[in-house]
Design a protein around this motif. Structure first.
Motif, PDB file in Angstrom:
ATOM      1  N   VAL A 190      -7.163   7.495  -8.967  1.00 36.10           N
ATOM      2  CA  VAL A 190      -7.390   8.209  -7.712  1.00 36.10           C
ATOM      3  C   VAL A 190      -7.288   9.699  -8.001  1.00 36.10           C
ATOM      4  O   VAL A 190      -6.221  10.211  -8.354  1.00 36.10           O
ATOM      5  CB  VAL A 190      -6.369   7.795  -6.644  1.00 36.10           C
ATOM      6  CG1 VAL A 190      -6.614   8.557  -5.348  1.00 36.10           C
ATOM      7  CG2 VAL A 190      -6.440   6.292  -6.399  1.00 36.10           C
ATOM      8  N   LYS A 191      -8.395  10.408  -7.871  1.00 36.52           N
ATOM      9  CA  LYS A 191      -8.459  11.808  -8.264  1.00 36.52           C
ATOM     10  C   LYS A 191      -8.402  12.770  -7.089  1.00 36.52           C
ATOM     11  O   LYS A 191      -8.330  13.986  -7.282  1.00 36.52           O
ATOM     12  CB  LYS A 191      -9.733  12.055  -9.075  1.00 36.52           C
ATOM     13  CG  LYS A 191      -9.812  11.198 -10.339  1.00 36.52           C
ATOM     14  CD  LYS A 191     -11.133  11.366 -11.064  1.00 36.52           C
ATOM     15  CE  LYS A 191     -11.210  10.481 -12.295  1.00 36.52           C
ATOM     16  NZ  LYS A 191     -12.515  10.596 -12.999  1.00 36.52           N
ATOM     17  N   GLU A 192      -8.495  12.230  -5.870  1.00 35.36           N
ATOM     18  CA  GLU A 192      -8.459  13.098  -4.704  1.00 35.36           C
ATOM     19  C   GLU A 192      -7.350  12.636  -3.763  1.00 35.36           C
ATOM     20  O   GLU A 192      -6.790  11.549  -3.925  1.00 35.36           O
ATOM     21  CB  GLU A 192      -9.811  13.097  -3.972  1.00 35.36           C
ATOM     22  CG  GLU A 192     -10.231  11.746  -3.419  1.00 35.36           C
ATOM     23  CD  GLU A 192     -10.867  10.857  -4.460  1.00 35.36           C
ATOM     24  OE1 GLU A 192     -10.851   9.637  -4.246  1.00 35.36           O
ATOM     25  OE2 GLU A 192     -11.371  11.363  -5.474  1.00 35.36           O
ATOM     26  N   GLU A 193      -7.039  13.449  -2.808  1.00 40.86           N
ATOM     27  CA  GLU A 193      -5.993  13.082  -1.851  1.00 40.86           C
ATOM     28  C   GLU A 193      -6.502  11.969  -0.943  1.00 40.86           C
ATOM     29  O   GLU A 193      -7.615  12.041  -0.418  1.00 40.86           O
ATOM     30  CB  GLU A 193      -5.591  14.298  -1.019  1.00 40.86           C
ATOM     31  CG  GLU A 193      -4.414  14.039  -0.093  1.00 40.86           C
ATOM     32  CD  GLU A 193      -3.932  15.300   0.601  1.00 40.86           C
ATOM     33  OE1 GLU A 193      -3.168  15.166   1.573  1.00 40.86           O
ATOM     34  OE2 GLU A 193      -4.332  16.396   0.172  1.00 40.86           O
ATOM     35  N   VAL A 194      -5.693  10.925  -0.771  1.00 39.67           N
ATOM     36  CA  VAL A 194      -6.080   9.786   0.054  1.00 39.67           C
ATOM     37  C   VAL A 194      -4.937   9.447   0.994  1.00 39.67           C
ATOM     38  O   VAL A 194      -3.788   9.846   0.787  1.00 39.67           O
ATOM     39  CB  VAL A 194      -6.431   8.544  -0.800  1.00 39.67           C
ATOM     40  CG1 VAL A 194      -7.589   8.855  -1.744  1.00 39.67           C
ATOM     41  CG2 VAL A 194      -5.210   8.056  -1.581  1.00 39.67           C
ATOM     42  N   SER A 195      -5.248   8.696   2.026  1.00 34.77           N
ATOM     43  CA  SER A 195      -4.216   8.214   2.933  1.00 34.77           C
ATOM     44  C   SER A 195      -3.267   7.295   2.178  1.00 34.77           C
ATOM     45  O   SER A 195      -3.696   6.462   1.370  1.00 34.77           O
ATOM     46  CB  SER A 195      -4.847   7.444   4.097  1.00 34.77           C
ATOM     47  OG  SER A 195      -3.877   6.718   4.814  1.00 34.77           O
ATOM     48  N   ASP A 219     -10.095   4.452   1.594  1.00 30.98           N
ATOM     49  CA  ASP A 219     -10.109   5.651   0.758  1.00 30.98           C
ATOM     50  C   ASP A 219     -10.167   5.383  -0.740  1.00 30.98           C
ATOM     51  O   ASP A 219     -10.524   6.283  -1.508  1.00 30.98           O
ATOM     52  CB  ASP A 219      -8.869   6.501   1.051  1.00 30.98           C
ATOM     53  CG  ASP A 219      -8.855   7.062   2.461  1.00 30.98           C
ATOM     54  OD1 ASP A 219      -9.912   7.036   3.118  1.00 30.98           O
ATOM     55  OD2 ASP A 219      -7.785   7.511   2.907  1.00 30.98           O
ATOM     56  N   VAL A 220      -9.812   4.171  -1.167  1.00 24.43           N
ATOM     57  CA  VAL A 220      -9.775   3.865  -2.596  1.00 24.43           C
ATOM     58  C   VAL A 220     -10.693   2.686  -2.937  1.00 24.43           C
ATOM     59  O   VAL A 220     -11.622   2.818  -3.746  1.00 24.43           O
ATOM     60  CB  VAL A 220      -8.333   3.561  -3.061  1.00 24.43           C
ATOM     61  CG1 VAL A 220      -8.320   3.179  -4.552  1.00 24.43           C
ATOM     62  CG2 VAL A 220      -7.421   4.744  -2.800  1.00 24.43           C
ATOM     63  N   VAL A 244       0.832  -1.198   0.000  1.00 30.23           N
ATOM     64  CA  VAL A 244       0.000   0.000   0.000  1.00 30.23           C
ATOM     65  C   VAL A 244       0.870   1.253   0.000  1.00 30.23           C
ATOM     66  O   VAL A 244       1.872   1.346   0.694  1.00 30.23           O
ATOM     67  CB  VAL A 244      -0.955   0.007   1.217  1.00 30.23           C
ATOM     68  CG1 VAL A 244      -0.196   0.015   2.522  1.00 30.23           C
ATOM     69  CG2 VAL A 244      -1.938   1.170   1.139  1.00 30.23           C
ATOM     70  N   GLY A 245       0.481   2.221  -0.832  1.00 29.95           N
ATOM     71  CA  GLY A 245       1.205   3.479  -0.916  1.00 29.95           C
ATOM     72  C   GLY A 245       2.367   3.469  -1.876  1.00 29.95           C
ATOM     73  O   GLY A 245       2.971   4.522  -2.119  1.00 29.95           O
ATOM     74  N   THR A 246       2.684   2.316  -2.444  1.00 25.61           N
ATOM     75  CA  THR A 246       3.766   2.234  -3.425  1.00 25.61           C
ATOM     76  C   THR A 246       3.183   2.372  -4.828  1.00 25.61           C
ATOM     77  O   THR A 246       2.005   2.705  -5.004  1.00 25.61           O
ATOM     78  CB  THR A 246       4.507   0.892  -3.308  1.00 25.61           C
ATOM     79  OG1 THR A 246       3.640  -0.176  -3.735  1.00 25.61           O
ATOM     80  CG2 THR A 246       4.939   0.627  -1.874  1.00 25.61           C
ATOM     81  N   ALA A 247       3.991   2.053  -5.826  1.00 26.80           N
ATOM     82  CA  ALA A 247       3.544   2.194  -7.212  1.00 26.80           C
ATOM     83  C   ALA A 247       2.626   1.064  -7.663  1.00 26.80           C
ATOM     84  O   ALA A 247       2.157   1.088  -8.804  1.00 26.80           O
ATOM     85  CB  ALA A 247       4.758   2.249  -8.139  1.00 26.80           C
TER      86      ALA A 247
END
Length: 259
Positions: free
Chosen positions: A117-122, A129-130, A75-78
């Motif tokens: 993902v078009k908005e800021e997420v954790s 969030d996704v 999570v949070g990577t590419a």
């Protein structure tokens, strides 16, 4: 799209914290009428193969659904977030192999889309969030293209195929899962037992009997059987096969005819 009445959730979040409730909340905000089935939230942390196996063995028994699965050490990577379309439902989650076995169990992958993902997420909670919001939008009728661009199915990450080898009077197979009863499920299908007799030996040292139900062997004895998911499994009547065999998922187990 007509949408879906059901959403399922499979995660490694556990139930001691608020992570699961937050995912339910993200769904309810977008699709308040959708009904949610919690498959499990007790996948061992970061155990993608275990999550994939549980999801694949459960999803075909649910009504047509949007299946959300989050076992996501990257999570949070590419790594991508994806939606996979099958003849019997949609799968939403990370592109790390978690969804593939379930997609195949649901009839195969018809299309794959990357989640935009078009908005800021954790950066550490994409389940909330996704993936949960994407599933909710699909449940209320959003199209696959609304989630993001279509991607080549051949580029999806796949887990290695579990080891299964069948010989004359024996089979070797990788331990796929161990359930809470201590039953050891192998990657081999039940059909591989057809060529074996009733008297068996496991790993060359532990005697067992082939049967259909736990009562087919005495208390404390080992049973080799075809489980409810169609796999070869090993159990102990009133005991725990995982303790007797001292194995973990990924180990190789040999079942052979007793000489």
């Amino acid at each position: 799209m007509a949408g879906y009445e059901w959403i399922s959730l499979t995660t490694d979040y556990g139930t001691f914290d608020g992570f699961v409730a937050a995912c339910h909340g993200s769904i309810a905000k977008v699709a308040p009428q959708a009904r949610v089935i919690d498959i499990t939230h007790h996948v061992p942390p970061a155990d993608v193969a275990r999550g994939a196996a549980v999801l694949a063995q459960t999803a075909p028994h649910l009504p047509p659904s949007v299946h959300v699965a989050v076992v996501d050490p990257g999570v949070g990577t590419a790594r991508r977030g994806v939606v996979l379309a099958t003849p019997h439902g949609l799968l939403v989650g990370p592109d790390n192999g978690l969804l593939i076995w379930a997609a195949e169990a649901l009839g195969g992958i018809e299309a794959a889309h990357e989640i935009s993902v078009k908005e800021e997420v954790s950066s550490t909670f994409h389940g909330r969030d996704v993936f949960a919001p994407a599933a909710a939008r699909l449940a209320v009728g959003a199209s696959l293209s609304d989630t993001g661009p279509e991607i080549d199915k051949g580029t999806l990450v796949r887990l290695p195929d579990p080891v299964v080898t069948v010989g004359d009077g024996w089979l070797e197979a990788e331990v796929l899962t161990v359930d809470r009863f201590g039953n050891v499920q192998l990657a081999a299908t039940g059909e591989t037992l057809r060529g074996l007799g009733a008297d068996l030996v496991i790993n060359g040292t532990v005697n067992a009997r082939r049967g259909a139900t736990f009562a087919d062997v005495g208390k404390g004895d080992l049973l080799v059987f075809e489980d409810s998911a169609g796999h070869v499994a090993i159990a102990v009547n009133n005991g725990r096969a995982v303790v007797v065999l001292s194995v973990t998922p990924g180990d190789i187990v040999k079942v052979s005819v007793r000489q």
